[in-house]
Design an enzyme around this catalytic site. Structure first.
Site: not given
Ligand code: PLP
Length: 463
Positions: A151, A236, A265
């Protein structure tokens, strides 16, 4: 009359679900009502949410990981308030700001030595988009390799690197030249890279969907193979970074050196969207290689003062409150306590994770009575069993958690990093009771199970 957000919220306190039904994504309201998550939260502090009756909920979701330092952290609020009152010249554009320089400097104190440059964006997906473009430009190759079940975000480029069909279906054609290999499979990686036409291999050090951990030799070999075949290694760390796994970066567990490291985030304490690519100077200098290309990639709001101030304050809080060490020790404690339950419960198959990124995986039981009940749920919808865990956890124990991905029986914990012993006890007690209840057939949880199965079957028929 002066404008007041507090007044507006108080006047319209009961309107959020009707407004979303009418003007936003109605399906989200349906989901919340179906699973009984439709609460009217009024306040949030640290790892807790409070509803209108002042019931306290333990938030093991942390806004998909953005509230690593907890919600409404006072130091970050103070930094943001101060930034606003200073009336700084923000986003002058034909200028460079001090705050973004300071945050870049601070982030690079934590990254592998090889990474000396920072590019700021506004979200995780935007960081991924930048990485795709930078990799293509630097290598002059078109192809990007990613992992199955990965993802990386939901904008079109990032979606092209997404391993789940549910997210991709109907949105194509996606970016050409993107392909997937199994995670943790070095032979597949070498076979793909050996064509020597792949710009970048992008990988989550620990996959978010399912919390899949690599073997210890995987990431070091990824680094070696990428170097050998001229492919850029992009880590990532949008979910795993900034302390989540008990070290500053998840790559620190394996001591590897990617060419690009992505974060977002948690970086701004959950207050202001931000995304960041840390990279080698070779990549930065290749993309921004002439004065007429100084604005060849960017975004209007990136490097805005509020995001930069929030980032600086968040990194300070992490350090001052030693949250990463706390995350490592509370996380280990929760993982080992949950693992100790495996022999007691037939449905409980595996507990895995690092720090406070934890997966609790369920699977088919051995005994006949339980097998039939499991089969009923799996036939209705693969992965439905997990809802029988997360719903009672929420309703009876006031614990907010999530299923780790589509079609899997994995419950995922992604709480703030400041969990206390009291929170840990709350989690262990609640899981023990809820999983025990799942083994009572017939029982109240299985009434819920039948309901969920019937909803799922009806939904399938309307497709
Ligand atoms: C590993 C990873 N990469 C990228 C993203 C996308 O980030 P954003 O939602 O900020 O676009 C996410 C979001 O969950 C993520 O977990």
């Amino acid at each position: 009359m002066s404008f007041s957000i507090a007044q507006l919220l108080s006047d319209r306190n009961n309107d959020k679900f009707p407004l979303h039904e009418q003007h936003l994504n109605n399906q989200m309201v349906r989901v919340l009502k179906t699973i009984g998550y439709d609460r009217n939260y009024q306040k949030a502090s640290g790892q807790y949410l409070y509803d209108q009756d002042n019931n306290e909920y333990l938030d093991l979701l942390s806004g998909f990981g953005v509230f690593a330092v907890g919600r409404n952290h006072p130091t970050i609020i103070a930094a943001l308030q101060e930034t606003l009152t200073l009336e700084l010249p923000n986003l002058v554009q034909m200028d460079v700001s001090l705050l973004s320089g300071l945050l870049a400097e601070k982030i690079l104190q934590h990254t592998p030595e090889k990474l000396t440059k920072i590019f700021f964006a506004n979200s995780g997906a935007e960081a991924v988009e930048a990485a795709i473009k930078f990799a293509r430009y630097t290598t002059r190759r078109e192809k990007i390799l990613h992992c199955q079940h990965s993802f990386h975000g939901l904008t079109l480029g990032a979606l092209s690197l997404n391993g789940e069909e549910i997210f991709r279906e109907g949105f194509g054609p996606l970016l050409p030249g993107c392909s997937a290999i199994p995670f943790n499979d070095l032979a597949a990686l070498e076979a793909a890279l050996s064509s020597k036409d792949i710009a970048a291999f992008i990988v989550e050090p620990i996959q978010g969907k399912g919390v899949n951990l690599p073997d210890d030799d995987y990431l070091p070999e990824v680094e070696r193979l990428c170097k050998q075949y001229g492919t850029l290694f992009v880590a990532d760390e949008i979910q795993t970074g900034i302390g989540r796994t008990g070290k500053f970066w998840a790559i620190d567990h394996w001591g590897v050196n990617p060419d690009m490291l992505l974060m977002a985030k948690a970086l701004s304490g959950g207050f202001i969207p931000v995304g960041t690519v840390a990279m080698t100077s070779k990549i930065m200098d290749s993309v921004f290689n002439r004065m007429d290309r100084a604005v060849v990639h960017g975004s209007t709001f990136s490097k805005n003062n509020m995001a930069m101030a929030a980032g600086l304050a968040t990194l300070q809080v992490l350090e001052d409150e030693q949250m990463i060490a706390n995350c490592a020790s509370v996380g280990d404690d929760i993982i080992s306590n949950l693992q100790a339950m495996i022999p007691k419960y037939e449905f409980l198959k595996e507990v895995r994770g690092k720090g406070l990124m934890i997966a609790i995986e369920f699977g088919p039981p051995k005994s006949l009575a339980l097998k039939a009940a499991w089969g009923m749920l799996e036939t209705a919808n693969k992965g439905l069993f997990c809802q029988m865990v997360t719903i009672p956890l929420f309703k009876e124990h006031h614990i907010l958690s999530q299923v780790a991905g589509h079609g899997m029986n994995v419950v995922k914990l992604l709480p703030p990093l400041n969990l206390t012993q009291k929170d840990r006890d709350w989690i262990i007690r609640a899981f023990d009771k809820t999983i025990a209840d799942c083994h009572q057939v017939p029982g109240s949880i299985w009434e819920l199970g039948k309901n969920l199965a019937s909803h799922a079957m009806k939904a399938k028929k309307t497709l």
